[in-house]
Design an enzyme around this catalytic site. Structure first.
Site, PDB file in Angstrom:
ATOM      1  N   THR B  22       0.489  -1.048   0.057  1.00  0.00           N
ATOM      2  CA  THR B  22      -0.143  -0.211   0.243  1.00  0.00           C
ATOM      3  C   THR B  22       0.758   1.193  -0.080  1.00  0.00           C
ATOM      4  O   THR B  22       2.379   1.290   0.048  1.00  0.00           O
ATOM      5  CB  THR B  22      -0.506  -0.025   1.310  1.00  0.00           C
ATOM      6  OG1 THR B  22      -0.078   0.500   2.437  1.00  0.00           O
ATOM      7  CG2 THR B  22      -2.088  -1.217   1.819  1.00  0.00           C
ATOM      8  N   LYS B  46       6.693   4.648   1.419  1.00  0.00           N
ATOM      9  CA  LYS B  46       7.467   5.638   1.869  1.00  0.00           C
ATOM     10  C   LYS B  46       7.402   5.872   3.042  1.00  0.00           C
ATOM     11  O   LYS B  46       8.734   6.763   3.406  1.00  0.00           O
ATOM     12  CB  LYS B  46       7.705   6.198   0.628  1.00  0.00           C
ATOM     13  CG  LYS B  46       8.516   6.163  -0.619  1.00  0.00           C
ATOM     14  CD  LYS B  46       8.696   7.167  -1.649  1.00  0.00           C
ATOM     15  CE  LYS B  46       7.570   7.828  -2.397  1.00  0.00           C
ATOM     16  NZ  LYS B  46       7.390   6.665  -3.149  1.00  0.00           N
ATOM     17  N   GLU B  73      13.714  -1.829  -0.086  1.00  0.00           N
ATOM     18  CA  GLU B  73      14.191  -1.411  -1.191  1.00  0.00           C
ATOM     19  C   GLU B  73      13.716  -0.061  -3.274  1.00  0.00           C
ATOM     20  O   GLU B  73      14.214   0.584  -2.933  1.00  0.00           O
ATOM     21  CB  GLU B  73      15.398  -1.976  -2.238  1.00  0.00           C
ATOM     22  CG  GLU B  73      15.782  -2.299  -3.688  1.00  0.00           C
ATOM     23  CD  GLU B  73      17.465  -1.310  -3.224  1.00  0.00           C
ATOM     24  OE1 GLU B  73      17.015  -0.362  -3.496  1.00  0.00           O
ATOM     25  OE2 GLU B  73      17.945  -2.024  -3.108  1.00  0.00           O
ATOM     26  N   VAL B  76      12.902   3.628  -3.200  1.00  0.00           N
ATOM     27  CA  VAL B  76      13.612   4.592  -3.461  1.00  0.00           C
ATOM     28  C   VAL B  76      14.160   3.728  -5.200  1.00  0.00           C
ATOM     29  O   VAL B  76      15.259   3.117  -4.830  1.00  0.00           O
ATOM     30  CB  VAL B  76      15.284   5.258  -2.862  1.00  0.00           C
ATOM     31  CG1 VAL B  76      15.427   5.953  -3.996  1.00  0.00           C
ATOM     32  CG2 VAL B  76      14.362   5.592  -1.862  1.00  0.00           C
ATOM     33  N   ALA B  78      12.683   2.193  -7.335  1.00  0.00           N
ATOM     34  CA  ALA B  78      11.566   0.865  -7.891  1.00  0.00           C
ATOM     35  C   ALA B  78      13.038  -0.677  -8.087  1.00  0.00           C
ATOM     36  O   ALA B  78      13.824  -0.631  -6.236  1.00  0.00           O
ATOM     37  CB  ALA B  78      11.219   0.374  -9.067  1.00  0.00           C
ATOM     38  N   LEU B  80      15.787  -0.356  -9.010  1.00  0.00           N
ATOM     39  CA  LEU B  80      17.308   0.213  -9.040  1.00  0.00           C
ATOM     40  C   LEU B  80      18.600  -0.702  -7.454  1.00  0.00           C
ATOM     41  O   LEU B  80      16.976   0.055  -6.113  1.00  0.00           O
ATOM     42  CB  LEU B  80      17.527   1.628  -9.347  1.00  0.00           C
ATOM     43  CG  LEU B  80      17.125   1.872 -10.594  1.00  0.00           C
ATOM     44  CD1 LEU B  80      17.082   3.224 -11.221  1.00  0.00           C
ATOM     45  CD2 LEU B  80      17.721   1.275 -11.769  1.00  0.00           C
ATOM     46  N   GLY B 131       0.339   9.958 -19.624  1.00  0.00           N
ATOM     47  CA  GLY B 131       0.315   8.515 -18.700  1.00  0.00           C
ATOM     48  C   GLY B 131       1.273   8.791 -17.655  1.00  0.00           C
ATOM     49  O   GLY B 131       1.340   8.064 -16.727  1.00  0.00           O
ATOM     50  N   ASP B 145       6.913  14.041  -3.065  1.00  0.00           N
ATOM     51  CA  ASP B 145       7.717  12.596  -3.466  1.00  0.00           C
ATOM     52  C   ASP B 145       9.292  12.307  -3.656  1.00  0.00           C
ATOM     53  O   ASP B 145       9.290  11.271  -2.810  1.00  0.00           O
ATOM     54  CB  ASP B 145       7.129  12.299  -4.880  1.00  0.00           C
ATOM     55  CG  ASP B 145       7.396  10.208  -5.198  1.00  0.00           C
ATOM     56  OD1 ASP B 145       6.683   9.692  -3.926  1.00  0.00           O
ATOM     57  OD2 ASP B 145       7.702   9.972  -5.470  1.00  0.00           O
ATOM     58  N   LYS B 149      11.133  10.432  -0.685  1.00  0.00           N
ATOM     59  CA  LYS B 149      12.779  10.055  -1.269  1.00  0.00           C
ATOM     60  C   LYS B 149      14.635  10.706   0.162  1.00  0.00           C
ATOM     61  O   LYS B 149      15.438   9.264   0.057  1.00  0.00           O
ATOM     62  CB  LYS B 149      13.133   9.892  -2.355  1.00  0.00           C
ATOM     63  CG  LYS B 149      11.839   8.656  -4.004  1.00  0.00           C
ATOM     64  CD  LYS B 149      12.024   8.577  -4.174  1.00  0.00           C
ATOM     65  CE  LYS B 149      10.539   8.565  -5.184  1.00  0.00           C
ATOM     66  NZ  LYS B 149      10.236   8.373  -6.544  1.00  0.00           N
ATOM     67  N   GLY B 266       7.693   2.143 -12.021  1.00  0.00           N
ATOM     68  CA  GLY B 266       6.458   1.149 -12.815  1.00  0.00           C
ATOM     69  C   GLY B 266       6.127  -0.399 -12.084  1.00  0.00           C
ATOM     70  O   GLY B 266       6.810  -0.421 -11.326  1.00  0.00           O
TER      71      GLY B 266
END
Lengths: 289, 289
Positions: B22, B46, B73, B76, B78, B80, B131, B145, B149, B266
């Site tokens: 969530t 986050k 992980e 920040v 996704a 990576l 989008g 946002d 991070k 994504g």
């Protein structure tokens, strides 16, 4: 050597780890025995993982079965998270398409500076004078060190590659491969500057630059080390200094690759890669994270 | 919720893990209780790590003491390897100087395309139509946002930062912050194009480009989110598509930073980040590597 390992067989050391900081093939041949005795192995030594595939497979199978750890992050890119990133992609079910990169700080420096201002031989001589190359620069220019890294990464992708299978385009002109001293080599190298300058200009007219890259091509099942030209928009063309750069193209990272870049050689960052592997052994054995 | 966790208290599940997918602050307030019951937590949410510092500290201390794992992980970048890389640097004794990067795919796309061909508002409208933005683009342009991070990374570096401490330069012009609908906002945004174009041209005359970056500055003990200009030789200036890029400047990587780059948002790459955390829990609990 066997006296040394016998010492570990006592119960005084519940979680023994051997860190092999040599570059010796002979030492790497001990890994199987060590792991068989319950000793974890951490190393920046490329020899085991780029040596005979059967030997490598034996080590990996024993290690997995016996739950003994074998980590070697620093074999590629020193402290950069390259092996761990690749392994995490594979473990989470990603399909690797291609791993491509500049794996040699020396060759990164040479081609990042080969921009038309100086001749190729001049840059090689300067790199040697600044201590950026091996004592004999042919050890860098032969591409064999890059080929070993390609084998290590290819096996991590699941390919059964031997070092001999890697197609290596050596940057040492054939007539100079037999010369005895590196001074002789550097004296003769200017005779081949014109050839290299033609390649550079050929790339330049297409708006590209030359980079000496290692490639693991999973589709064609092959490893290559070669001089390639890249458009300036490519991250490889944007390299500077003596940085390494590895680009992972996968099912998930298909249109835009996952890239790791930074200094990939030197005692401090290599020690960091080894130390982080040692901590990983500790975490995997239950140390608090 | 408590019915749900009660279920885990039985001995049927020796190593329970809850994956919080969530974005809810309320759910994140359960982490302490879950960890206290011996449940490992993995999340791309986050809220806990960018919420009140005291709460975050309580979770981390309990988790360390009780040897229960808490991994995040994917908060920040996704999939990576950003948190894991930073943590490995810190654990191996490196001194972090600065963490700087483009942490928003949307804002990466917008500024990578803001090159003089189209107006700023036009690019924002196109990004929304494709989008790439939140339903209300102000949620991206506000920088909040990115600020979250920055807080997560700052705490990983040892700073006791609250979200309110981060100096955020919002890209939503003040007169447009109170508008009710995003359509109204997009209608009014062109009135501010001239201002943004002036900033772009100001950078351009110095051979630089604009990038919207998050910065953790360990020396000054601060977090910032701001529009900065970078010379074209900087890796941040060389970004393309909607890639994220994080640059770690440390004692070891001082002159040339360690850089991680790639798609950072994504569903697929976020799931990959979560999955790799789950595997890490398994490895830390003794699964064979």
């Amino acid at each position: 050597m066997s006296k040394f390992t016998a010492h570990f067989e006592s119960q005084d050391f519940p979680n023994p780890v051997i860190i092999d900081c040599t570059a010796s093939a002979q030492v790497s041949q001990m890994y199987y025995e060590w792991i068989n005795k319950g000793i974890h192995v951490v190393t920046p030594n490329k020899k085991a993982n780029s040596g005979a595939f059967d030997q490598y497979k034996r080590i990996r199978e024993l290690q997995r079965k016996s739950r003994i750890h074998y980590f070697y992050e620093a074999t590629v890119g020193a402290g950069l998270p390259i092996i761990s990133t690749l392994r995490s992609l594979v473990e989470t079910g990603d399909k690797i398409v291609k791993v491509e990169g500049v794996f040699s700080g020396t060759l990164s420096y040479i081609f990042n500076n080969f921009n038309g201002e100086k001749s190729f031989s001049q840059i090689v001589s300067e790199a040697k004078a600044s201590g950026y190359t091996e004592p004999d620069p042919r050890d860098d220019l032969s591409g064999m060190d890059v080929a070993r890294k390609v084998v290590i990464l290819a096996r991590e992708c699941g390919l059964q590659l031997e070092l001999d299978d890697v197609k290596v385009q050596s940057l040492v002109p054939e007539p100079l491969q037999g010369l005895t001293s590196s001074d002789e080599f550097l004296n003769e190298l200017p005779n081949f500057d014109e050839e290299m300058e033609l390649r550079r200009k050929g790339a330049e007219v297409s708006g590209e630059v030359l980079r000496y890259v290692g490639v693991v091509d999973v589709k064609t099942n092959e490893g290559r080390v070669e001089l390639q030209s890249f458009p300036k928009s490519n991250a490889l063309a944007q390299l500077s200094g003596s940085d390494n750069l590895v680009s992972f193209t996968t099912s998930r990272y298909l249109r835009q690759p996952l890239i790791v870049r930074g200094p990939g050689a030197g005692p401090e960052v290599t020690a960091a890669g080894v130390f982080s592997d040692l901590l990983r052994v500790a975490f995997y054995l239950g140390a608090p994270s």
